[in-house]
Design a protein around this motif. Sequence first.
Motif: not given
Length: 538
Positions: A278-283, A352-362
């Motif tokens: 999900q992170i890579l797809l969004n980026l 998209g990037l908000s999700i990425v940031k939250k997932l990376v932090d988690l």
Amino acid sequence: MIEPINILIVDDKIENIIALEALIQRDDIKIITTTSPNEALRICWQNEISIALVDVQMPEMDGFELVDLIKSNPKTRDILVVFVTAISTETKYAVKGLSTGAVDYLYKPLDPYITNAKVDSLINLVRTQLEIKHKNIELERYQEELIEARDQAEKGKKIKERFLANMSHEIRTPLNGILGLAHLLKNTDLDCEQTRMLDLLKLSSEALLGVINDILDISKIDAGKFKIVRTETNIANLCTSVIDLLKYKAEEKGIEILAKTDPEIPQLIMADSMRLNQILLNLLSNAIKFTDVGSIVLSLELLEKGEGKVKLRFSVIDSGIGIPENKIDKIFESFEQADDDTDHKYGGTGLGLSIVKKLVDLKGGEINVTSEPGKGSTFAVTNWYEIAANQKQTARVNPADLAKFDNVSVLVAEDNTINQFMIKKILTGWNLKVTIVENGELALESLKNNTYDIILMDTHMPVLGGFETTRRIRSDMPDGVNNIPIISLSAAVLEEELQEAYDAGVNDIVSKPFDLSVLHHKIQKLVNQYREEFGAVK
């Protein structure tokens, strides 16, 4: 204006009352007097008396008895009592007075300075007590308001969660049908143009599913209900799969997209592959959106290698429009774009990037951005990963190559017409004997007259839903039937709803839109277990 304090003077001699009244008279007090102890009790009951100056020797009732009655009543027991007496100052009398509840003594003849000093002290004490009382009342009111606000917040949270659950079901269910039908069409004879349109249909459906997942994931993360599940993951294959998924979209814009993987990276690591995907797809989707010429590279580098773990960096490098330095922090906020007109030019939800940031932090990682307007951007995600103990690669199964079943009957409870058609086609293609009903009541009727090896149960259905139907099967059906394995076909995203399914008695859950390989594997596993345990071989 300060509210006056009520002071009661009780003395059987009117001249003593007048003398004491003259000594303590002031603007911030209200003096009430009586020569009768019985009248004093009535006054205390009917008025908010704060201080009582009570004579000890009186004919009807002495001061000790009066104070004892005042202190025994919950409504008057907090009155501060001072005895006014001409009797001996011996210790035994003082102890007797204090033991009844008095706080002090005034001795006749009254000294004006001592009398005023003691009354002033008591007035200040009363005012402090009243202030504390008012503060306590305010605190209690604030507490009630906080409790009400908390209850309203909990109510709002539950409404939001229920809305998200319903939205998930209402959107994922037809999406499941669309993707399933696309899979079925893929296995028919198609010309090049039809294949291209089918690919576009699948791509559009998956894009819509991605938006839905972003919205639901943001809500789950904010609610603290998001879980990271790490499994053995082929990290190189994952990167290649993400590139393959987006290659068509990049080629449409004339952009080159490729992956570069460090060969020193272990084949299998422990990672939450779904969230990493999900992170890579969004980026990458973001990079494609904001790049019109040039290339996009997904670079996977090995930074460090420790005891049983590796530090990896995933970099998405594009040659797109870039981001001004003062806008970089803004892009990670929900529903925000780098510029106000970005959404009009390029579209998107800004999630998209908000999700990425939250997932990376988690996941305990870091994300960094370097960018130059007009030249491109680099988004780099860095994190430590445990190296999987087993480095043996598990071959991926093509849904078209899934094994056929032998003499297995399945009952499907599903109310959506498209999903009925799609599920029946897929299951029949696996050589399963399929019976489809539209709701839980019909499923119960069918179980009374037929035998099945497994049940696929939709969650939300008219007449009788999946949870209640499952509970009735487990509790009301005869032995053998009540043990038939049940797979819940669920579009749920909330842990509570998934847990409710297990609590109802389902054996497993397949999420919509479902992976055909996962569904096939779970049917095979549960049917084999059921037949081994109950000998239900036909």
